[in-house]
Design an enzyme around this catalytic site. Sequence first.
Site, PDB file in Angstrom:
ATOM      1  N   GLU A  35       0.879  -1.103   0.219  1.00 42.62           N
ATOM      2  CA  GLU A  35      -0.009  -0.078   0.321  1.00 42.62           C
ATOM      3  C   GLU A  35       0.758   1.202   0.166  1.00 42.62           C
ATOM      4  O   GLU A  35       0.392   2.370   0.608  1.00 42.62           O
ATOM      5  CB  GLU A  35      -0.927  -0.033   1.006  1.00 42.62           C
ATOM      6  CG  GLU A  35      -1.884  -1.068   1.337  1.00 42.62           C
ATOM      7  CD  GLU A  35      -2.922  -1.059   2.229  1.00 42.62           C
ATOM      8  OE1 GLU A  35      -2.771  -0.040   3.395  1.00 42.62           O
ATOM      9  OE2 GLU A  35      -4.105  -1.290   2.125  1.00 42.62           O
TER      10      GLU A  35
ATOM     11  N   GLU B  69      -6.850  -7.506  -0.532  1.00 40.19           N
ATOM     12  CA  GLU B  69      -7.321  -7.633   0.851  1.00 40.19           C
ATOM     13  C   GLU B  69      -8.637  -7.136   0.813  1.00 40.19           C
ATOM     14  O   GLU B  69      -9.190  -6.027   0.602  1.00 40.19           O
ATOM     15  CB  GLU B  69      -6.600  -6.496   1.505  1.00 40.19           C
ATOM     16  CG  GLU B  69      -5.159  -6.896   2.078  1.00 40.19           C
ATOM     17  CD  GLU B  69      -4.491  -5.747   2.995  1.00 40.19           C
ATOM     18  OE1 GLU B  69      -5.302  -5.054   3.760  1.00 40.19           O
ATOM     19  OE2 GLU B  69      -3.288  -5.606   2.834  1.00 40.19           O
TER      20      GLU B  69
HETATM   21  C1  GAL Z   1      -4.392  -2.448   5.311  1.00 42.12           C
HETATM   22  C2  GAL Z   1      -3.077  -2.805   5.293  1.00 42.12           C
HETATM   23  C3  GAL Z   1      -2.888  -4.510   6.172  1.00 42.12           C
HETATM   24  C4  GAL Z   1      -3.907  -3.974   7.477  1.00 42.12           C
HETATM   25  C5  GAL Z   1      -5.215  -3.623   7.014  1.00 42.12           C
HETATM   26  C6  GAL Z   1      -6.018  -3.291   7.937  1.00 42.12           C
HETATM   27  O1  GAL Z   1      -4.180  -1.083   4.915  1.00 42.12           O
HETATM   28  O2  GAL Z   1      -2.479  -3.238   4.052  1.00 42.12           O
HETATM   29  O3  GAL Z   1      -1.799  -4.772   6.448  1.00 42.12           O
HETATM   30  O4  GAL Z   1      -3.175  -3.250   8.218  1.00 42.12           O
HETATM   31  O5  GAL Z   1      -5.007  -2.459   6.323  1.00 42.12           O
HETATM   32  O6  GAL Z   1      -6.246  -4.428   9.124  1.00 42.12           O
END
Ligand code: GAL
Length: 844
Positions: A182, A251
């Site tokens: 990110e 994600e």
């Molecule tokens: C995203 C990040 C993850 C985790 C998630 C929230 O921004 O890539 O590693 O932190 O948010 O759980």
Amino acid sequence: MVRGRKIEIVSFLLLQIVVAATAANVTYDHRALVIDGKRKILISGSIHYPRSTPEMWPDLIQKSKDGGLDVIETYVFWNGHEPEKNKYNFEGRYDLVKFVKLVSKAGLYVHLRIGPYACAEWDYGGFPVWLHFIPGIKFRTDNEPFKAEMQRFTAKIVDLMKQEKLYASQGGPIILSQIENEYGNVDSSYGAAGKSYMKWSASMALSLDTGVPWNMCQQGDAPDPIINTCNGFYCDQFTPNSNNKPKMWTENWSGWFLGFGDPTPYRPVEDLAFAVAIFYQRSGTFQNYYMYHGGTNFERTSGGPLISTSYDYDAPIDEYGLVRQPKWGHLRDLHKAIKLCEDALLATDPTVTSLGSNLVASVYKTSSGSCAAFLANIGTESDANVTFSGNSYHLPAWSISILPDCKNVAFNTAKINAATESTTFARQAIKPNADSSEELGSQWSYIKEPIGISKADAFLKPGLLEQINTTADKSDYLWYSLRVDIKGDETFLDEGSKAVLHIQSIGQVVYAFINGKLTGSGNGKQKISLDIPINLVTGKNTIDLLSVTVGLANYGAFFDLVGAGITGPVSLKSAKSGSSIDLSSQQWTYQVGLKGEDTDLGSGDSSEWVSKSPLPTMQPLIWYKTTFDAPSGSDPVAIDFTGTGKGIAWVNGQSIGRYWPTSIARNDGCTDSCNYRGSYSANKCLKNCGNPSQTLYHVPRSWIKPSGNTLVLLEEMGGDPTKISFATKQTGSSLCLTVSQSHPAPVELWTSDSKILNKTSPVLLLKCPVSTHVITSIEFASFGTPKGTCGSFSHGRCNSPRSLSVVRKACVGSRSCKVEVSTRVFGDPCRDLVKSLAVEASCS
Ligand code: GAL
């Protein structure tokens, strides 16, 4: 004959070995990842290996496979693997090779997010804190010292994977690797150097020659051939930065993380399924649940500020490794429905048509005659009846129906066919070690941690020091200590009025001890401001401030420089006259960590444990120890820390993490039943307001012996350890499910070859999750218009009198049963109404 069979078996096995070791060619095109020339629809889930134990991994992976996953995604945790520079740890929970091999053994692929920045609510985002002390270093930007370290560690991991032949290009399971994480969310803060760092990261990764593609998530300008991927609660609107790249979602947040002091987030599965379905409807081909199993932040691994020890995440597999129902089951059904569409989905791009306002049909039709359709109602208010290809379909608001043959509905995201399974924590008092002759109540021993400076390595420094620069995160604890001399005539001693100690800290917890007594404390994420009334005496007074970190920051531009500790000002004010003395620039004495940490009291082996009664309780800074026998049975184990304050705990020398049952969730924004319709956000659906954020702490079974276990607590603020108890998490003693006449038939009744539905009526399926259990009774059954939810079902106006007897007959005595939800079976208790069958059953 027998011999011939043997040869057949041997050659079959050889073939398997050859197949297992055969290199796969992984590439991609605009539609999908392409493995050995075939496009793939892939469903992935995150499991972070150090958040569970190697003993738990095979079961977690199997449950992922049973849930319909093809891929396991994990970060690589640099600070776990290289706790000191050039001293590596790939053992135990950090045995990455073993984890990847177990995934491979289960027949699943791996997406390895090397980073090496992880974020992940993990201490310092996964960076080792020693990095911070390299002269001239600047993290995540075009900085030579940083790039050298990042390249060294990335290459180390790639080499390790290569040595073990774990890349798909070598016959292993890894089909994709991630570099950075990110960075696009923060790169503008790093200016031009950020851009050049991003490009350098990309070419550095490519130079490592893994033979499989790389991705960067949330990096819209990821250079070719790196695939830019999306993270978020929804990614259907995302388009990759080139027509040659597939639409991938690294994600999909299945819930959200918990912080100490926060209510518990949850994400309704109807919405999660909607997000997944609309992603595939809109040409997505790879999506990953972050998390599929969240697990536990053992030791001091949680990120910050104030991330809780539980990393449950409301994931489809809960913290303890049990499937969370109906979430897990509903998603499994969704995955089956998507896979039924795979050929059509991958062969072509969709034709999109509007079926009305907020109503969209996407049709994937191939020249060879396969056809799959997704019908979406993206409205948040009204259900709709739509006509598609001459047939009529009921689409609840915020839902998607999947039609693998463009005709029959295999799945609707808002119509759950998977039963809710009850889960309970069964309490067990701490059973003292059977061999111990100690009486009940005296089984605890203790050691008092000195208040203030006690270690030989304490040092003096003028001014207030930032904590991370001082402790290097070797401990949560930093003592700031000062002696002040108060002369008899000072205003601070004015009769009837107290002095006020003013403290400003940037986190996360402060305890103030005046002349050895705890007089005040506070905590906060970024800023703590305390005004503590205190009594001073004429002559020497000691001010001992204990500053405590609860996870170092893990997210945001320059998170590595956020800092912690009592950075001041610290002053003494006279309550009466208002005059004050600033103590900030005085000569303070510092002590990093506690004495008991240096002598490893957490291990339990020390000759200093005192077992004299009475046991001191409700006093700060005491180490406690007891021994116990394993809680009976084989269910997962938790310790309920209610009664204690805050601290760290160890079982047989293994740190189970920080406990903090006195951290109360703010009383704001909770809802019992969150409306899944409409866009989800991290604070949309919250529960547990006003209660402790976390009382139960996971102790992996494999850390517990049948008897003679040691439990050690370091209690910071004061508590009563005799109040703590064990709880075992039990699941599945009751099942609840409501299936309406408008539900699709269960997707498992589809035959994938012919894609012909062999049954069109909805069916209620129940199955006791424990293989030795059978359904022993039906607590409730109503076909009609039943009301309420699991545990509180009641009849509505309309109820078939046959309901209970039909369901009993079909289910009692068997592990699983099927009941057709139709008037043919139940008669029609109310014409013209769509009826539902609600059932609550007990298993044992
Ligand atoms: C995203 C990040 C993850 C985790 C998630 C929230 O921004 O890539 O590693 O932190 O948010 O759980």
